[in-house]
Design an enzyme around this catalytic site. Sequence first.
Site, PDB file in Angstrom:
ATOM      1  N   GLY A  12     -14.674  -8.600   4.328  1.00 16.96           N
ATOM      2  CA  GLY A  12     -14.102  -9.154   5.562  1.00 16.96           C
ATOM      3  C   GLY A  12     -13.595 -10.572   5.379  1.00 16.96           C
ATOM      4  NE  ARG A  15     -10.896 -11.720  12.415  1.00 16.27           N
ATOM      5  CZ  ARG A  15     -10.817 -10.461  12.864  1.00 16.27           C
ATOM      6  NH1 ARG A  15      -9.742  -9.757  12.628  1.00 16.27           N
ATOM      7  NH2 ARG A  15     -11.818  -9.936  13.539  1.00 16.27           N
ATOM      8  CG  ASP A  63     -14.293   1.210   7.968  1.00 20.01           C
ATOM      9  OD1 ASP A  63     -15.289   0.452   8.057  1.00 20.01           O
ATOM     10  OD2 ASP A  63     -14.039   2.107   8.792  1.00 20.01           O
ATOM     11  CG  ASN A  90     -17.935 -12.673   6.173  1.00 16.42           C
ATOM     12  OD1 ASN A  90     -18.445 -13.575   6.828  1.00 16.42           O
ATOM     13  ND2 ASN A  90     -16.741 -12.175   6.492  1.00 16.42           N
ATOM     14  CE1 TYR A 156     -22.987  -9.516  15.104  1.00 15.81           C
ATOM     15  CE2 TYR A 156     -24.460 -11.056  16.190  1.00 15.81           C
ATOM     16  CZ  TYR A 156     -23.475 -10.797  15.255  1.00 15.81           C
ATOM     17  OH  TYR A 156     -22.980 -11.824  14.472  1.00 15.81           O
ATOM     18  CB  ALA A 158     -30.505  -3.091  16.321  1.00 15.82           C
ATOM     19  CB  ALA A 159     -26.690  -4.732  13.001  1.00 17.05           C
ATOM     20  CE  LYS A 160     -24.536 -10.013  11.912  1.00 17.38           C
ATOM     21  NZ  LYS A 160     -23.747  -9.999  10.678  1.00 17.38           N
ATOM     22  CB  ILE A 189     -19.291 -20.208  13.316  1.00 15.71           C
ATOM     23  CG1 ILE A 189     -20.722 -20.406  12.752  1.00 15.71           C
ATOM     24  CG2 ILE A 189     -18.230 -20.726  12.367  1.00 15.71           C
ATOM     25  CD1 ILE A 189     -21.131 -21.825  12.469  1.00 15.71           C
TER      26      ILE A 189
HETATM   27  N1  LIG Z   1     -18.712 -16.789  14.420  1.00 16.03           N
HETATM   28  C1  LIG Z   1     -19.990 -16.836  14.733  1.00 16.03           C
HETATM   29  O1  LIG Z   1     -20.390 -17.563  15.653  1.00 16.03           O
HETATM   30  C2  LIG Z   1     -20.989 -16.008  13.964  1.00 16.03           C
HETATM   31  C3  LIG Z   1     -22.344 -16.239  14.242  1.00 16.03           C
HETATM   32  C4  LIG Z   1     -23.296 -15.508  13.567  1.00 16.03           C
HETATM   33  C5  LIG Z   1     -22.916 -14.581  12.620  1.00 16.03           C
HETATM   34  N2  LIG Z   1     -21.598 -14.374  12.368  1.00 16.03           N
HETATM   35  C6  LIG Z   1     -21.261 -13.378  11.351  1.00 16.03           C
HETATM   36  O2  LIG Z   1     -20.314 -13.903  10.454  1.00 16.03           O
HETATM   37  C7  LIG Z   1     -19.572 -12.823   9.878  1.00 16.03           C
HETATM   38  C8  LIG Z   1     -18.094 -13.156   9.947  1.00 16.03           C
HETATM   39  O3  LIG Z   1     -17.691 -13.186  11.313  1.00 16.03           O
HETATM   40  P1  LIG Z   1     -16.590 -14.205  11.864  1.00 16.03           P
HETATM   41  O4  LIG Z   1     -17.264 -15.101  12.828  1.00 16.03           O
HETATM   42  O5  LIG Z   1     -15.813 -14.783  10.763  1.00 16.03           O
HETATM   43  O6  LIG Z   1     -15.698 -13.211  12.765  1.00 16.03           O
HETATM   44  P2  LIG Z   1     -14.272 -12.568  12.511  1.00 16.03           P
HETATM   45  O7  LIG Z   1     -14.151 -11.527  13.549  1.00 16.03           O
HETATM   46  O8  LIG Z   1     -13.232 -13.616  12.420  1.00 16.03           O
HETATM   47  O9  LIG Z   1     -14.401 -11.933  11.055  1.00 16.03           O
HETATM   48  C9  LIG Z   1     -15.024 -10.703  10.801  1.00 16.03           C
HETATM   49  C10 LIG Z   1     -14.384 -10.127   9.567  1.00 16.03           C
HETATM   50  O10 LIG Z   1     -15.002  -8.868   9.275  1.00 16.03           O
HETATM   51  C11 LIG Z   1     -13.971  -7.912   9.083  1.00 16.03           C
HETATM   52  N3  LIG Z   1     -14.443  -6.578   9.388  1.00 16.03           N
HETATM   53  C12 LIG Z   1     -14.897  -6.118  10.584  1.00 16.03           C
HETATM   54  N4  LIG Z   1     -15.210  -4.811  10.481  1.00 16.03           N
HETATM   55  C13 LIG Z   1     -14.964  -4.457   9.192  1.00 16.03           C
HETATM   56  C14 LIG Z   1     -15.094  -3.261   8.449  1.00 16.03           C
HETATM   57  N5  LIG Z   1     -15.560  -2.137   9.034  1.00 16.03           N
HETATM   58  N6  LIG Z   1     -14.760  -3.260   7.142  1.00 16.03           N
HETATM   59  C15 LIG Z   1     -14.292  -4.390   6.541  1.00 16.03           C
HETATM   60  N7  LIG Z   1     -14.148  -5.559   7.193  1.00 16.03           N
HETATM   61  C16 LIG Z   1     -14.474  -5.585   8.493  1.00 16.03           C
HETATM   62  C17 LIG Z   1     -12.842  -8.357  10.001  1.00 16.03           C
HETATM   63  O11 LIG Z   1     -11.617  -7.760   9.642  1.00 16.03           O
HETATM   64  C18 LIG Z   1     -12.886  -9.860   9.786  1.00 16.03           C
HETATM   65  O12 LIG Z   1     -12.171 -10.211   8.631  1.00 16.03           O
HETATM   66  C19 LIG Z   1     -19.986 -11.567  10.641  1.00 16.03           C
HETATM   67  O13 LIG Z   1     -20.942 -10.855   9.894  1.00 16.03           O
HETATM   68  C20 LIG Z   1     -20.620 -12.127  11.905  1.00 16.03           C
HETATM   69  O14 LIG Z   1     -21.550 -11.246  12.462  1.00 16.03           O
HETATM   70  C21 LIG Z   1     -20.616 -15.071  13.017  1.00 16.03           C
END
Ligand SMILES: NC(=O)c1ccc[n+]([C@@H]2O[C@H](COP(=O)([O-])OP(=O)(O)OC[C@H]3O[C@@H](n4cnc5c(N)ncnc54)[C@H](O)[C@@H]3O)[C@@H](O)[C@H]2O)c1
Length: 254
Positions: A12, A15, A63, A90, A156, A158-160, A189
């Site tokens: 992922g 972005r 995916d 990620n 979410y 449950a997964a984390k 973030i």
């Molecule tokens: N932004 C926050 O506040 C925050 C807080 C805690 C945890 N996170 C975690 O950080 C990680 C990144 O999230 P983010 O904030 O950059 O959000 P985001 O939505 O910008 O990025 C998520 C990325 O995962 C990819 N993705 C989603 N489903 C997918 C799949 N089935 N196969 C391949 N790629 C897939 C998306 O295309 C994207 O590139 C995630 O695991 C999220 O749970 C984010």
Amino acid sequence: MRLKGKTALITGSSRGIGREIALRFAREGADVAVNYNGSVEAAEAVAGTIRAEGRRAVVVQADVGRTDECEKLVAEAWQALGPIDILVNNAGMEIRAPFVEVTEADFDAVLGTNLKGTFFTTQAVVRRWLKGERAGRIVNISSVHEELSFPGHATYCAAKGAIRMLTRDLAAELGGHGITVNAIAPGAIATDINRDVTEDPRARAGLLARIPLKRIGTPADVAGIAVLLASDDAAYVTGSTYFVDGGMTWFHEE
Ligand SMILES: NC(=O)c1ccc[n+]([C@@H]2O[C@H](COP(=O)([O-])OP(=O)(O)OC[C@H]3O[C@@H](n4cnc5c(N)ncnc54)[C@H](O)[C@@H]3O)[C@@H](O)[C@H]2O)c1
């Protein structure tokens, strides 16, 4: 450069946090496999920036919610760049829904990407490491919601929460092979995943009131810890989660 000569796969990473980790790893000397699910243009742009830094990059569509695609992702990245040294799990997503309204499709989508993707991408990498007697680093991007409740996000959480235990368990099972497994738990973030909150003035103010450092985090705040956990400086660190949350998790005020 802390990752010179290393090769990393970041799921992922077209972005958000994943993109920032990919770019930061490249600046630290790593070659990078950029995984995307939807936008090839965004992934190619990340790869282009990495190549401009003088590092190698490959873009792989997959995916991670599908086990066959986790295997394909790792096979293609390995084929293009050679043995992977660092895996950052990620890719993640969330679906807001009251618990009683969660559908099986919601459950499968959220657990599929966050948990199943982490599990089987790691398995595909570790199988290759064990076969070649190689060691490596796994960094799982969890969330403060591996500890903190989040009403409306039972899937979410449950997964984390499961990723926290997967991190500990694999650290124990794989430590004998020199493999380290750690997690990062970001707080708030600013990325696409929470734009509805960070760009709504009322919701943003409510969130800031619960963050001791009084700001929303940036992907760069997370990428710095990812570099540390992937580097030799963290050679004796395994099985733990590192919170990058501005102090939010342990904040309480009445
Ligand atoms: N932004 C926050 O506040 C925050 C807080 C805690 C945890 N996170 C975690 O950080 C990680 C990144 O999230 P983010 O904030 O950059 O959000 P985001 O939505 O910008 O990025 C998520 C990325 O995962 C990819 N993705 C989603 N489903 C997918 C799949 N089935 N196969 C391949 N790629 C897939 C998306 O295309 C994207 O590139 C995630 O695991 C999220 O749970 C984010």
